[in-house]
Design an enzyme around this catalytic site. Structure first.
Site, PDB file in Angstrom:
ATOM      1  N   LYS A  46      39.854  36.653  33.350  1.00 16.18           N
ATOM      2  CA  LYS A  46      40.961  36.204  33.957  1.00 16.18           C
ATOM      3  C   LYS A  46      40.864  34.504  34.347  1.00 16.18           C
ATOM      4  CE  LYS A  46      43.258  38.146  37.509  1.00 16.18           C
ATOM      5  NZ  LYS A  46      43.607  38.760  38.943  1.00 16.18           N
ATOM      6  N   ASP A 139      47.438  46.129  47.978  1.00 14.90           N
ATOM      7  CA  ASP A 139      48.554  46.174  47.069  1.00 14.90           C
ATOM      8  C   ASP A 139      48.180  47.381  46.136  1.00 14.90           C
ATOM      9  OD1 ASP A 139      50.947  45.518  45.698  1.00 14.90           O
ATOM     10  OD2 ASP A 139      49.902  43.997  44.382  1.00 14.90           O
TER      11      ASP A 139
END
Length: 331
Positions: A46, A139
């Site tokens: 990432k 989340d």
């Protein structure tokens, strides 16, 4: 930090990661499949977005901190975190070949009970490991539950992913102390960015970046019903009602509520509430727990009752992740 340009296939990231392809992108950055040049191992990297603001930097750093302290077979493992010679920050983690639970929605309510409970047990086990380390995911949703690709007769291994808006309970407290008015002038840029992340609470409703998911799936339209900037962070369909007062105060019980929503959806192909519980709380409506045992009479009553308990409007009445995992041991 420097701005990251789009990396092309074959280029090097840092000193020893060759870029193969883009896996996904989002507000925080781009995820690439990379090959480590030292041993040819395939990994996911990432890379921080091209124009990071303080919130993005804070979340990126916090995700790296959280991944670095985790070591569990149902949680994404981090391999490296580094900064390129040009000043671009990136995280390298294990690559999951498979799909997200969200990509299996067509099978919800139709899959065999063994597969359903196998998935839920691993999610609960992953949450127990997170909470034991003082981490609240914030989340949890089907798109962030990754399933490894496996032979038809084998059950997949679950990998819980995307810790971009997760919080470390002890870190939040210490960061707040660092940025009190009397000390804010001396606070580090990273600490200030992390604190701003919590204070701003920018709603990530339109679909957060799944760390290494091989495909991005759009969020249901009703997930955009509550986007009050400065108040919530997460995906409203799966958020606990008490988070209406602010996601920065999230506790492990909030993740348990999300688990309850996922369990209900997976087992029945229906969402448990007519409108997201956090929206109902905002409208001062009662959040009534639906009957899972009525929709799935094949489930053991004790298991159905525990999963219904995960959806309690009162956080203190929800079971712990460890209790749920133990109850989900193959009935």
């Amino acid at each position: 930090l420097a701005q990251a340009a789009q990396l092309i296939s074959g280029s090097l990231l840092g000193d020893c990661y060759r870029v193969l392809r883009v896996l996904g992108s989002g507000g925080m950055g781009v995820v690439y499949e990379v090959e480590r040049t030292t041993d040819c191992r395939r990994l996911a990297a990432k890379v921080l977005s091209a124009q990071p603001d303080r919130t993005a930097i804070g979340r990126f750093v916090r995700e790296a901190q959280i991944l670095a302290r985790l070591d569990h077979p149902n949680l994404i493992a981090i391999s490296d975190i580094d900064v390129t010679s040009g000043g671009v920050l990136f995280i390298v983690m294990e690559l999951v070949s498979g799909s997200s639970l969200g990509q299996h929605r067509a099978e919800f309510g139709k899959a065999n009970r063994r597969w359903e409970l196998h998935i839920l047990r691993q999610v609960a086990t992953a949450l127990a490991a997170l909470h034991d380390q003082g981490v609240v995911h914030r989340d949890l949703k089907p798109e962030n539950v990754l399933l490894t690709r496996c032979p038809e007769d084998a059950l997949p291994v679950v990998k819980l992913a995307d810790f971009g808006i997760s919080i470390l309970l002890d870190e939040v407290r210490s960061v707040r102390r660092m940025v009190t008015p009397s000390t804010s002038a001396a606070a580090t840029p990273v600490a200030t960015a992390m604190a701003k992340t919590e204070d701003d609470g920018v709603a990530a409703v339109a679909g957060s970046l799944s760390t290494i998911s091989l495909a991005t799936e759009p969020q249901p339209s009703s997930a955009q019903a509550l986007t009050k900037t400065g108040m919530i962070v997460g995906t409203p369909l799966y958020m606990a009602p008490e988070l209406f007062s602010g996601s920065k105060n999230a506790q492990p019980a909030a993740d348990i509520f999300s688990l309850g929503v996922i369990a209900f959806e997976l087992l029945t192909a229906q969402l448990p509430f007519a409108r997201p519980a956090i929206v109902a709380r905002a409208l001062r409506e009662e959040v009534a727990v639906p009957s899972l045992s009525r929709l799935r009479p094949d489930l053991p009553q004790t298991l159905a009752a525990m999963l219904e308990g995960c959806l309690s409007a009162e956080p203190e009445k929800r079971p712990t992740a460890q209790q749920v995992a133990l109850q989900l041991v193959a009935p």
